[in-house]
Design a protein around this motif. Sequence first.
Motif, PDB file in Angstrom:
ATOM      1  N   GLU A   1       2.049 -11.781  -1.656  1.00 56.86           N
ATOM      2  CA  GLU A   1       1.255 -11.759  -2.885  1.00 56.86           C
ATOM      3  C   GLU A   1       1.236 -10.365  -3.498  1.00 56.86           C
ATOM      4  O   GLU A   1       1.269 -10.213  -4.723  1.00 56.86           O
ATOM      5  CB  GLU A   1      -0.174 -12.226  -2.608  1.00 56.86           C
ATOM      6  N   THR A   2       1.178  -9.354  -2.644  1.00 59.85           N
ATOM      7  CA  THR A   2       1.138  -7.974  -3.140  1.00 59.85           C
ATOM      8  C   THR A   2       2.415  -7.631  -3.889  1.00 59.85           C
ATOM      9  O   THR A   2       2.375  -7.052  -4.990  1.00 59.85           O
ATOM     10  CB  THR A   2       0.914  -6.998  -1.971  1.00 59.85           C
ATOM     11  N   LEU A   3       3.549  -7.975  -3.332  1.00 59.54           N
ATOM     12  CA  LEU A   3       4.824  -7.712  -4.006  1.00 59.54           C
ATOM     13  C   LEU A   3       4.915  -8.470  -5.325  1.00 59.54           C
ATOM     14  O   LEU A   3       5.344  -7.910  -6.345  1.00 59.54           O
ATOM     15  CB  LEU A   3       5.982  -8.106  -3.090  1.00 59.54           C
ATOM     16  N   ASN A   4       4.523  -9.720  -5.313  1.00 59.45           N
ATOM     17  CA  ASN A   4       4.584 -10.521  -6.550  1.00 59.45           C
ATOM     18  C   ASN A   4       3.690  -9.931  -7.636  1.00 59.45           C
ATOM     19  O   ASN A   4       4.082  -9.872  -8.810  1.00 59.45           O
ATOM     20  CB  ASN A   4       4.176 -11.967  -6.254  1.00 59.45           C
ATOM     21  N   GLU A   5       2.498  -9.482  -7.268  1.00 57.82           N
ATOM     22  CA  GLU A   5       1.588  -8.879  -8.245  1.00 57.82           C
ATOM     23  C   GLU A   5       2.163  -7.590  -8.811  1.00 57.82           C
ATOM     24  O   GLU A   5       2.085  -7.333 -10.017  1.00 57.82           O
ATOM     25  CB  GLU A   5       0.228  -8.610  -7.598  1.00 57.82           C
ATOM     26  N   LEU A   6       2.726  -6.770  -7.955  1.00 60.09           N
ATOM     27  CA  LEU A   6       3.307  -5.503  -8.404  1.00 60.09           C
ATOM     28  C   LEU A   6       4.444  -5.733  -9.397  1.00 60.09           C
ATOM     29  O   LEU A   6       4.543  -5.053 -10.420  1.00 60.09           O
ATOM     30  CB  LEU A   6       3.812  -4.707  -7.200  1.00 60.09           C
ATOM     31  N   ILE A   7       5.297  -6.682  -9.089  1.00 61.47           N
ATOM     32  CA  ILE A   7       6.421  -6.974  -9.974  1.00 61.47           C
ATOM     33  C   ILE A   7       5.936  -7.469 -11.326  1.00 61.47           C
ATOM     34  O   ILE A   7       6.463  -7.080 -12.378  1.00 61.47           O
ATOM     35  CB  ILE A   7       7.373  -7.993  -9.304  1.00 61.47           C
ATOM     36  N   GLU A   8       4.907  -8.297 -11.319  1.00 65.07           N
ATOM     37  CA  GLU A   8       4.337  -8.792 -12.572  1.00 65.07           C
ATOM     38  C   GLU A   8       3.731  -7.663 -13.397  1.00 65.07           C
ATOM     39  O   GLU A   8       3.773  -7.672 -14.627  1.00 65.07           O
ATOM     40  CB  GLU A   8       3.271  -9.859 -12.286  1.00 65.07           C
ATOM     41  N   LEU A   9       3.160  -6.683 -12.740  1.00 60.15           N
ATOM     42  CA  LEU A   9       2.520  -5.563 -13.420  1.00 60.15           C
ATOM     43  C   LEU A   9       3.516  -4.545 -13.971  1.00 60.15           C
ATOM     44  O   LEU A   9       3.168  -3.744 -14.835  1.00 60.15           O
ATOM     45  CB  LEU A   9       1.556  -4.847 -12.464  1.00 60.15           C
ATOM     46  N   SER A  10       4.728  -4.557 -13.470  1.00 60.72           N
ATOM     47  CA  SER A  10       5.709  -3.532 -13.834  1.00 60.72           C
ATOM     48  C   SER A  10       6.208  -3.693 -15.265  1.00 60.72           C
ATOM     49  O   SER A  10       6.296  -4.800 -15.790  1.00 60.72           O
ATOM     50  CB  SER A  10       6.889  -3.576 -12.866  1.00 60.72           C
ATOM     51  N   ASN A  11       6.546  -2.561 -15.866  1.00 57.05           N
ATOM     52  CA  ASN A  11       7.035  -2.532 -17.250  1.00 57.05           C
ATOM     53  C   ASN A  11       8.440  -1.973 -17.371  1.00 57.05           C
ATOM     54  O   ASN A  11       8.994  -1.934 -18.468  1.00 57.05           O
ATOM     55  CB  ASN A  11       6.087  -1.678 -18.111  1.00 57.05           C
TER      56      ASN A  11
ATOM     57  N   PRO B   1       3.536  -1.229  -2.342  1.00 62.65           N
ATOM     58  CA  PRO B   1       2.517  -2.068  -1.699  1.00 62.65           C
ATOM     59  C   PRO B   1       1.964  -1.292  -0.505  1.00 62.65           C
ATOM     60  O   PRO B   1       2.693  -0.955   0.425  1.00 62.65           O
ATOM     61  CB  PRO B   1       3.315  -3.293  -1.248  1.00 62.65           C
ATOM     62  N   ALA B   2       0.676  -0.969  -0.540  1.00 61.59           N
ATOM     63  CA  ALA B   2       0.089  -0.103   0.490  1.00 61.59           C
ATOM     64  C   ALA B   2      -0.839  -0.886   1.407  1.00 61.59           C
ATOM     65  O   ALA B   2      -1.661  -1.687   0.935  1.00 61.59           O
ATOM     66  CB  ALA B   2      -0.677   1.040  -0.176  1.00 61.59           C
ATOM     67  N   TYR B   3      -0.714  -0.605   2.701  1.00 68.54           N
ATOM     68  CA  TYR B   3      -1.612  -1.267   3.656  1.00 68.54           C
ATOM     69  C   TYR B   3      -1.695  -0.474   4.952  1.00 68.54           C
ATOM     70  O   TYR B   3      -0.696  -0.323   5.668  1.00 68.54           O
ATOM     71  CB  TYR B   3      -1.144  -2.690   3.956  1.00 68.54           C
ATOM     72  N   ASN B   4      -2.883   0.058   5.229  1.00 73.13           N
ATOM     73  CA  ASN B   4      -3.195   0.733   6.495  1.00 73.13           C
ATOM     74  C   ASN B   4      -2.167   1.798   6.888  1.00 73.13           C
ATOM     75  O   ASN B   4      -1.721   1.849   8.045  1.00 73.13           O
ATOM     76  CB  ASN B   4      -3.342  -0.303   7.615  1.00 73.13           C
ATOM     77  N   HIS B   5      -1.823   2.636   5.922  1.00 71.92           N
ATOM     78  CA  HIS B   5      -0.881   3.721   6.186  1.00 71.92           C
ATOM     79  C   HIS B   5      -1.494   5.063   5.769  1.00 71.92           C
ATOM     80  O   HIS B   5      -0.891   5.847   5.051  1.00 71.92           O
ATOM     81  CB  HIS B   5       0.433   3.478   5.447  1.00 71.92           C
TER      82      HIS B   5
ATOM     83  N   ASP C   1      -3.164  -1.321  -3.220  1.00 74.39           N
ATOM     84  CA  ASP C   1      -3.662  -1.288  -1.853  1.00 74.39           C
ATOM     85  C   ASP C   1      -4.151  -2.684  -1.473  1.00 74.39           C
ATOM     86  O   ASP C   1      -5.070  -3.229  -2.079  1.00 74.39           O
ATOM     87  CB  ASP C   1      -4.804  -0.281  -1.732  1.00 74.39           C
ATOM     88  N   ASP C   2      -3.537  -3.245  -0.449  1.00 79.89           N
ATOM     89  CA  ASP C   2      -3.802  -4.625  -0.049  1.00 79.89           C
ATOM     90  C   ASP C   2      -4.963  -4.707   0.935  1.00 79.89           C
ATOM     91  O   ASP C   2      -4.825  -5.196   2.056  1.00 79.89           O
ATOM     92  CB  ASP C   2      -2.523  -5.230   0.546  1.00 79.89           C
ATOM     93  N   GLY C   3      -6.128  -4.191   0.507  1.00 74.93           N
ATOM     94  CA  GLY C   3      -7.327  -4.290   1.334  1.00 74.93           C
ATOM     95  C   GLY C   3      -7.243  -3.536   2.641  1.00 74.93           C
ATOM     96  O   GLY C   3      -7.664  -4.053   3.691  1.00 74.93           O
ATOM     97  N   SER C   4      -6.729  -2.303   2.603  1.00 69.50           N
ATOM     98  CA  SER C   4      -6.609  -1.514   3.832  1.00 69.50           C
ATOM     99  C   SER C   4      -7.971  -1.301   4.484  1.00 69.50           C
ATOM    100  O   SER C   4      -8.983  -1.107   3.807  1.00 69.50           O
ATOM    101  CB  SER C   4      -5.983  -0.153   3.524  1.00 69.50           C
TER     102      SER C   4
ATOM    103  N   THR D   1       7.466 -15.354  -0.760  1.00 70.18           N
ATOM    104  CA  THR D   1       6.629 -16.417  -0.208  1.00 70.18           C
ATOM    105  C   THR D   1       6.606 -16.340   1.315  1.00 70.18           C
ATOM    106  O   THR D   1       7.602 -15.946   1.943  1.00 70.18           O
ATOM    107  CB  THR D   1       7.157 -17.807  -0.629  1.00 70.18           C
ATOM    108  N   ALA D   2       5.491 -16.748   1.901  1.00 72.31           N
ATOM    109  CA  ALA D   2       5.369 -16.786   3.359  1.00 72.31           C
ATOM    110  C   ALA D   2       6.325 -17.803   3.974  1.00 72.31           C
ATOM    111  O   ALA D   2       6.590 -17.770   5.176  1.00 72.31           O
ATOM    112  CB  ALA D   2       3.937 -17.107   3.757  1.00 72.31           C
ATOM    113  N   LYS D   3       6.843 -18.714   3.170  1.00 75.24           N
ATOM    114  CA  LYS D   3       7.811 -19.682   3.667  1.00 75.24           C
ATOM    115  C   LYS D   3       9.139 -19.021   4.002  1.00 75.24           C
ATOM    116  O   LYS D   3       9.949 -19.589   4.732  1.00 75.24           O
ATOM    117  CB  LYS D   3       8.017 -20.788   2.638  1.00 75.24           C
ATOM    118  N   ALA D   4       9.369 -17.849   3.429  1.00 75.30           N
ATOM    119  CA  ALA D   4      10.568 -17.054   3.734  1.00 75.30           C
ATOM    120  C   ALA D   4      10.093 -15.697   4.230  1.00 75.30           C
ATOM    121  O   ALA D   4      10.048 -14.737   3.469  1.00 75.30           O
ATOM    122  CB  ALA D   4      11.445 -16.913   2.501  1.00 75.30           C
ATOM    123  N   PRO D   5       9.693 -15.589   5.500  1.00 75.88           N
ATOM    124  CA  PRO D   5       9.042 -14.381   6.013  1.00 75.88           C
ATOM    125  C   PRO D   5       9.912 -13.134   5.996  1.00 75.88           C
ATOM    126  O   PRO D   5       9.388 -12.034   6.016  1.00 75.88           O
ATOM    127  CB  PRO D   5       8.646 -14.763   7.441  1.00 75.88           C
TER     128      PRO D   5
END
Length: 273
Positions: free
Chosen positions: A79-89, A13-17, A42-45, A207-211
């Motif tokens: 959301e980025t982590l969840n999407e990546l996991i879903e995309l993984s094979n 998950p990439a962001y502003n790095h 890339d999460d909208g860097s 989830t943001a409920k568990a930061p």
Amino acid sequence: MSSSLPLISILIPAYNHQNYIQECIESVICQDYGNLELIILDDGSSDLTWLKIIELEKKCRVRFSNFSSMTRQNKGIYETLNELIELSNGEYIYLLASDDRIQNEKAISILYQIISHDDKIVLAVGDSEIIDCNSNRIAWDIKQNIVKFNEGYNTFWEYFCYKHPRVKKISKDMKNFGSYRTLIKGNYIPNGYLIRAEKLKKIEKFTAKAPMEDWFMHLQLSKLGKYKFTNEILFSYRWHDTNTIKNKKNNKIKNFFTKFFFLLLKKGKYNDK
């Protein structure tokens, strides 16, 4: 590349790095484990992170069994982590923040040998060194202030063994490493872990409920299998001004329990046995 080995998915998950992302990707490229999938989201860097990723695209397509990179509007780390996991094979998943790096070119192979040895093992991890913004190795004092290498705690494990008595007890025989009973008191698992994908996809989504997303994940995974630790340094954790962990040293830690964890306990899903 060896297709006889199970596929391992490296998820970034990439962001502003922009200053670190290429070093991060190169640390995956040089791994000696053959059958790797690399997926970068890339999460909208707002900096040059996405351009830095594109610069290595050709090299990645040659190296990996499967390579995918994409960018979109910012949605946040959960959301980025969840999407990546879903995309993984892959049969196994390795999560890698875009400002960190894999320290040892044999790291993935070492972790695979550990986790594949016993189907009851859900996660394998090594120790993590600490590096600064210039990739120099550093150490922490007891308050996680930067000190010179060898003048403080040089790795995650050294630091946690000193700071947390429960970890010092675990370190004697490692029988309780990664157990729910020990993790409920706080997260001490170093970064750079290899996880069984089937188990990771079985637990609740981030989830943001568990930061404290890594802690939340470990609490769930610890109920599904064993954790194994090797004291070899396999990961480099970068300590700089914008570390996520620094930003979390606030009420988010308390909110983790008050807003979400007690809800899980009420459900009875993750009570200790």
